[in-house]
Structures are given as C-alpha cells and as structure tokens.
Design a protein around this motif. Sequence first.
Motif, short mmCIF file in Angstrom:
data_model
loop_
_atom_site.label_atom_id
_atom_site.label_comp_id
_atom_site.label_asym_id
_atom_site.label_seq_id
_atom_site.Cartn_x
_atom_site.Cartn_y
_atom_site.Cartn_z
N TYR A 22 0.84 -1.23 0.04
CA TYR A 22 0.02 -0.03 0.09
C TYR A 22 0.83 1.27 0.02
CZ TYR A 22 -3.30 3.46 1.69
OH TYR A 22 -4.24 4.65 1.83
N ASP A 73 -0.59 6.85 -3.22
CA ASP A 73 -1.98 6.69 -3.85
C ASP A 73 -2.93 6.17 -2.49
OD1 ASP A 73 -4.63 6.23 -4.82
OD2 ASP A 73 -3.75 4.49 -6.17
N SER A 75 -6.30 6.77 -2.44
CA SER A 75 -7.72 6.65 -2.87
C SER A 75 -8.30 5.76 -2.10
CB SER A 75 -7.66 6.24 -4.23
OG SER A 75 -7.14 5.04 -4.55
N ASP A 76 -9.70 6.00 -2.04
CA ASP A 76 -10.78 5.36 -1.28
C ASP A 76 -10.58 3.82 -1.54
OD1 ASP A 76 -11.58 7.42 0.27
OD2 ASP A 76 -13.29 7.96 -0.84
N ASN A 77 -10.62 3.46 -2.97
CA ASN A 77 -10.33 2.34 -3.35
C ASN A 77 -9.42 1.48 -3.00
OD1 ASN A 77 -12.71 2.53 -4.89
ND2 ASN A 77 -11.66 2.89 -7.04
N ARG A 78 -8.10 2.08 -2.93
CA ARG A 78 -6.83 1.43 -2.31
C ARG A 78 -6.89 1.22 -0.87
NH1 ARG A 78 -1.34 2.79 -3.32
NH2 ARG A 78 -0.94 0.48 -3.25
N GLN A 79 -7.39 2.08 -0.21
CA GLN A 79 -7.76 2.09 1.19
C GLN A 79 -8.55 0.69 1.65
OE1 GLN A 79 -8.37 5.23 4.09
NE2 GLN A 79 -7.71 6.72 2.08
N GLU A 80 -9.86 0.81 0.89
CA GLU A 80 -10.78 -0.10 1.06
C GLU A 80 -10.13 -1.55 0.73
OE1 GLU A 80 -14.98 -1.63 -1.13
OE2 GLU A 80 -14.84 0.69 -0.41
N ALA A 81 -9.30 -1.71 -0.31
CA ALA A 81 -8.70 -2.91 -0.99
C ALA A 81 -7.80 -3.35 0.32
CB ALA A 81 -7.97 -2.88 -1.83
N ASP A 84 -9.94 -4.66 3.29
CA ASP A 84 -10.65 -6.18 2.90
C ASP A 84 -9.73 -7.08 2.75
OD1 ASP A 84 -12.96 -4.63 2.41
OD2 ASP A 84 -12.94 -4.54 0.29
#
Length: 152
Positions: A22, A73, A75-81, A84
Amino acid sequence: MKVFEDHLSELQADIVAICLEYVNNQAEDIYMYCSFEPEIFTFDVFYKIDGSVVLKNELNEAVTSSKKGYFYDTSDNRQEAVLDIGIKNLEEIYQKCKEHGRDMPAEIKIHYNVKDNSLTAKYNYDQSFSEPDDLLPEERFDMWFEEIKKNN
C-alpha cells in the motif's frame, strides 16, 4: 504437515505484505490492528513515514522535502482494498484457530519494522469490548495510534 504457528505466521506475513505494498515499500514502521468479536472482524493500519506517525489516509502529509514530489495513492479504493484483504486474512486466522482447536485472539497488534525486517505481535484474548460500556475496536485502534504517535 503445517502446524498452527506456521499458518498464523503466513497469514500475518500476508497482512504485512499488503500493508507494505500500500505504501510502495516506503515506510519505516507499519502498525496493524486486528480485532475479533464473535463473527465480527475489524482491521486497520497506520504507518511511520519520514519520522511521522500517520493514518493510512494521511501518508502524503508525512512526505518530507527529501522526497519532494513523491505521492502515495491513498484513494478510497486502495484504502478499502487493503482493509478488505486484512479482514480476509483475519477470517482465515479464525478458521485456522477453529481447525486447530485454538482460541481466536480478540485483539492482535502487529508492529513491523521495515528497516530491520522484524515483526512483533501482541495477542489479547479478552473479549472485553463486547460489553456495552467498553471501547469499540475503532476506539482501541485510535488509542493505540495516539500512544505510538506520542512516543515517537
């Protein structure tokens, strides 16, 4: 044949790997917080970067002049990934605990020192936050973050 400790080590290593990915391997320390209350998993992470302890969404605030122009990066998508995957690994730890007749820790605090390639983990088996007056996992994470930030 793998023993329980082998499974646990592999899953913790995977948690570290995704958290390191990340930040593009650009951190001094990684602090991973895992909690389990029957059938509820919580995971979060914070970092020490360029001497500053920051949350996963604040990485760019820690970039010093020596890394001028470097951008994380967040981004919300990377944080969520990353969250998860952390939760998925916790679910696998839970399954391995059940398979091997072990208690699932209620809380795991993992610290990974990137430079020294060393990992320490502290396990708490007390399900104390299931009581209404006790702290929620998010509040415990925030307290750990503030403690580490204060001591750095």
